[in-house]
Design a protein around this motif. Structure first.
Motif, PDB file in Angstrom:
ATOM      1  N   ASN A 157      38.501  50.578  17.689  1.00 36.13           N
ATOM      2  CA  ASN A 157      39.157  51.328  16.684  1.00 36.13           C
ATOM      3  C   ASN A 157      40.678  51.670  17.314  1.00 36.13           C
ATOM      4  OD1 ASN A 157      40.250  52.275  14.302  1.00 36.13           O
ATOM      5  ND2 ASN A 157      39.557  54.320  14.770  1.00 36.13           N
ATOM      6  N   ALA A 158      41.588  50.321  17.581  1.00 33.24           N
ATOM      7  CA  ALA A 158      42.862  50.708  17.951  1.00 33.24           C
ATOM      8  C   ALA A 158      43.903  49.536  17.292  1.00 33.24           C
ATOM      9  CB  ALA A 158      42.712  50.652  19.497  1.00 33.24           C
ATOM     10  N   SER A 159      45.224  50.059  17.307  1.00 34.91           N
ATOM     11  CA  SER A 159      45.960  49.156  16.648  1.00 34.91           C
ATOM     12  C   SER A 159      46.644  48.349  17.770  1.00 34.91           C
ATOM     13  CB  SER A 159      47.050  49.900  16.008  1.00 34.91           C
ATOM     14  OG  SER A 159      47.790  50.902  16.744  1.00 34.91           O
ATOM     15  N   HIS A 160      46.848  49.042  19.227  1.00 32.42           N
ATOM     16  CA  HIS A 160      47.477  48.353  20.454  1.00 32.42           C
ATOM     17  C   HIS A 160      46.342  48.476  21.349  1.00 32.42           C
ATOM     18  CE1 HIS A 160      50.703  49.766  17.862  1.00 32.42           C
ATOM     19  NE2 HIS A 160      51.558  49.368  18.607  1.00 32.42           N
ATOM     20  N   LEU A 161      46.339  47.537  22.624  1.00 30.77           N
ATOM     21  CA  LEU A 161      45.546  47.283  23.647  1.00 30.77           C
ATOM     22  C   LEU A 161      46.321  47.249  24.715  1.00 30.77           C
ATOM     23  CD1 LEU A 161      43.052  44.514  22.222  1.00 30.77           C
ATOM     24  CD2 LEU A 161      42.881  47.002  21.857  1.00 30.77           C
ATOM     25  N   VAL A 162      45.839  48.085  25.948  1.00 29.68           N
ATOM     26  CA  VAL A 162      46.841  48.039  27.230  1.00 29.68           C
ATOM     27  C   VAL A 162      45.303  47.519  28.353  1.00 29.68           C
ATOM     28  CG1 VAL A 162      47.746  49.616  28.896  1.00 29.68           C
ATOM     29  CG2 VAL A 162      48.166  49.782  26.615  1.00 29.68           C
ATOM     30  N   PHE A 163      45.822  46.670  28.981  1.00 27.97           N
ATOM     31  CA  PHE A 163      45.000  46.337  30.132  1.00 27.97           C
ATOM     32  C   PHE A 163      45.543  46.817  31.301  1.00 27.97           C
ATOM     33  CE2 PHE A 163      43.872  43.843  26.364  1.00 27.97           C
ATOM     34  CZ  PHE A 163      42.388  44.058  26.349  1.00 27.97           C
ATOM     35  N   LEU A 164      44.950  47.557  32.166  1.00 27.94           N
ATOM     36  CA  LEU A 164      45.454  48.120  33.280  1.00 27.94           C
ATOM     37  C   LEU A 164      45.053  47.077  34.747  1.00 27.94           C
ATOM     38  CD1 LEU A 164      44.809  51.745  33.007  1.00 27.94           C
ATOM     39  CD2 LEU A 164      47.069  50.558  32.391  1.00 27.94           C
ATOM     40  N   GLY A 165      45.568  47.506  35.613  1.00 18.45           N
ATOM     41  CA  GLY A 165      45.328  46.788  37.020  1.00 18.45           C
ATOM     42  C   GLY A 165      43.963  46.990  37.528  1.00 18.45           C
ATOM     43  N   GLY A 166      43.701  46.259  38.851  1.00 26.81           N
ATOM     44  CA  GLY A 166      42.373  46.426  39.339  1.00 26.81           C
ATOM     45  C   GLY A 166      42.313  45.505  40.612  1.00 26.81           C
ATOM     46  N   PRO A 167      41.679  45.740  41.464  1.00 22.54           N
ATOM     47  CA  PRO A 167      41.628  44.710  42.705  1.00 22.54           C
ATOM     48  C   PRO A 167      41.037  43.519  42.714  1.00 22.54           C
ATOM     49  CG  PRO A 167      39.719  46.581  42.705  1.00 22.54           C
ATOM     50  CD  PRO A 167      40.520  46.777  41.677  1.00 22.54           C
ATOM     51  N   MET A 168      39.860  43.417  41.686  1.00 24.25           N
ATOM     52  CA  MET A 168      39.330  42.183  41.202  1.00 24.25           C
ATOM     53  C   MET A 168      40.213  40.994  41.013  1.00 24.25           C
ATOM     54  SD  MET A 168      39.075  44.549  38.807  1.00 24.25           S
ATOM     55  CE  MET A 168      37.594  45.423  39.176  1.00 24.25           C
ATOM     56  N   SER A 169      39.650  39.823  40.982  1.00 21.03           N
ATOM     57  CA  SER A 169      40.404  38.735  40.337  1.00 21.03           C
ATOM     58  C   SER A 169      39.900  38.130  38.854  1.00 21.03           C
ATOM     59  CB  SER A 169      40.183  37.382  41.200  1.00 21.03           C
ATOM     60  OG  SER A 169      40.831  36.134  40.523  1.00 21.03           O
ATOM     61  N   VAL A 170      40.951  37.885  38.136  1.00 19.25           N
ATOM     62  CA  VAL A 170      40.379  37.341  36.643  1.00 19.25           C
ATOM     63  C   VAL A 170      39.309  36.341  36.799  1.00 19.25           C
ATOM     64  CG1 VAL A 170      42.692  38.191  35.698  1.00 19.25           C
ATOM     65  CG2 VAL A 170      42.575  35.842  36.440  1.00 19.25           C
ATOM     66  N   ASN A 171      39.437  35.412  37.849  1.00 16.85           N
ATOM     67  CA  ASN A 171      38.447  34.477  38.056  1.00 16.85           C
ATOM     68  C   ASN A 171      37.053  35.034  38.563  1.00 16.85           C
ATOM     69  OD1 ASN A 171      40.451  32.374  37.659  1.00 16.85           O
ATOM     70  ND2 ASN A 171      41.344  32.993  39.697  1.00 16.85           N
ATOM     71  N   ASP A 172      36.669  36.435  38.768  1.00 15.00           N
ATOM     72  CA  ASP A 172      35.767  36.832  39.309  1.00 15.00           C
ATOM     73  C   ASP A 172      34.575  37.256  38.158  1.00 15.00           C
ATOM     74  OD1 ASP A 172      36.367  36.583  41.967  1.00 15.00           O
ATOM     75  OD2 ASP A 172      37.160  38.690  41.824  1.00 15.00           O
ATOM     76  N   GLU A 173      34.546  36.346  36.903  1.00 16.09           N
ATOM     77  CA  GLU A 173      33.585  36.730  35.808  1.00 16.09           C
ATOM     78  C   GLU A 173      32.243  36.828  36.072  1.00 16.09           C
ATOM     79  OE1 GLU A 173      34.503  34.057  32.604  1.00 16.09           O
ATOM     80  OE2 GLU A 173      36.619  34.423  32.470  1.00 16.09           O
ATOM     81  N   LYS A 174      31.508  36.109  37.351  1.00 12.20           N
ATOM     82  CA  LYS A 174      30.258  36.070  37.595  1.00 12.20           C
ATOM     83  C   LYS A 174      29.887  37.488  38.084  1.00 12.20           C
ATOM     84  CE  LYS A 174      29.299  31.298  38.579  1.00 12.20           C
ATOM     85  NZ  LYS A 174      29.136  30.029  39.694  1.00 12.20           N
ATOM     86  N   ASP A 175      30.834  38.212  38.698  1.00  8.76           N
ATOM     87  CA  ASP A 175      30.677  39.483  39.353  1.00  8.76           C
ATOM     88  C   ASP A 175      31.041  40.634  38.384  1.00  8.76           C
ATOM     89  OD1 ASP A 175      29.961  38.531  41.601  1.00  8.76           O
ATOM     90  OD2 ASP A 175      31.829  38.246  42.325  1.00  8.76           O
ATOM     91  N   TYR A 176      31.994  40.383  37.434  1.00  6.58           N
ATOM     92  CA  TYR A 176      32.365  41.428  36.381  1.00  6.58           C
ATOM     93  C   TYR A 176      32.610  40.714  35.197  1.00  6.58           C
ATOM     94  CZ  TYR A 176      34.240  43.402  40.745  1.00  6.58           C
ATOM     95  OH  TYR A 176      34.365  43.889  42.189  1.00  6.58           O
ATOM     96  N   PHE A 177      31.384  40.785  34.385  1.00  3.17           N
ATOM     97  CA  PHE A 177      31.257  40.015  33.195  1.00  3.17           C
ATOM     98  C   PHE A 177      32.349  40.412  31.981  1.00  3.17           C
ATOM     99  CE2 PHE A 177      29.367  39.593  28.905  1.00  3.17           C
ATOM    100  CZ  PHE A 177      29.420  38.313  28.946  1.00  3.17           C
TER     101      PHE A 177
END
Length: 221
Positions: free
Chosen positions: A46-66
């Motif tokens: 329930n939001a009109s705006h979305l913010v995605f912050l940083g982190g040490p993982m890679s966006v390619n690590d989908e197997k580890d971070y679904f």
């Protein structure tokens, strides 16, 4: 819909920082979705705006971070609904990846670095100076997505900020406060700590000013 911001946080020590101050001053509600606790993106947001912050993982690590795959799908859906998206560091890479652009390991950038505003810059970046300093902490970079627009670039890592339809991606960290910088610096080398300690008083006020411009454009103030 009344303005409300959902903030996707990937690790406990990477909050929205100075953006919180600006949202509070504007009287806009925001809530954190702590993915490091929940492990998944909620089915309904329930939001009109979305913010995605940083982190040490890679966006390619989908197997580890679904939830990375879930975030990318949410970003793609938001492009269809027009819901505004802001991505910072990992968040910017999520926007790029969600739109089909490659994200890959590259030069490590740590501390305060000079960037240039792109000639074709639009939106909040129209008001950025030709050159400015920002705080960096990343080891990957991204290509600009199809139909994306480069907004700022660096000498060593070119793609630093871009827009793509409803989304704005920033490779660098405008959200930082002195407290966050001290926390992030404590595990760096002594040389890096000294350099950051010297540079921060010189550049953080301007960083806060640029953060405010981005935030106000994002929320439509």
């Amino acid at each position: 819909m009344e303005k409300k911001i959902a903030i996707f946080q990937h690790v406990a020590n990477e909050p929205a920082g100075y953006f919180e101050t600006i949202f509070e001053e504007a009287g806009i509600q925001f809530e954190y979705i702590n993915l490091y606790d929940t492990g998944e993106v909620p089915c309904r947001i329930n939001a009109s705006h979305l913010v995605f912050l940083g982190g040490p993982m890679s966006v390619n690590d989908e197997k580890d971070y679904f939830w990375l795959a879930q975030e990318k799908e949410l970003i793609r859906r938001s492009a269809k609904t027009g819901r505004k998206v802001l991505g910072i560091c990992l968040g910017a890479q999520l926007i790029a990846s969600a739109n089909g652009a490659k994200v890959y390991p590259f030069i490590q950038e740590t501390g305060w670095h000079a960037l240039c505003r792109a000639v074709e810059a639009t939106g909040a970046f129209n008001a950025f100076p030709d050159q400015f300093r920002v705080f960096q902490l990343h080891g990957e970079t991204f290509e600009i997505p199809y139909r994306g627009r480069l907004l700022a670039y660096g000498d060593r890592v070119r793609n630093q900020a871009f827009s793509c339809r409803n989304a704005l991606g920033l490779q660098f960290h405008l959200e930082l406060t002195g407290e966050i910088i001290r926390d992030w610096s404590k595990d760096l080398s002594a040389f890096q700590q000294l350099k950051i300690e010297r540079d921060t008083p010189r550049y953080i006020a301007e960083s806060n000013r640029l953060c405010r411009r981005v935030a106000e454009e994002f929320i439509g103030c």
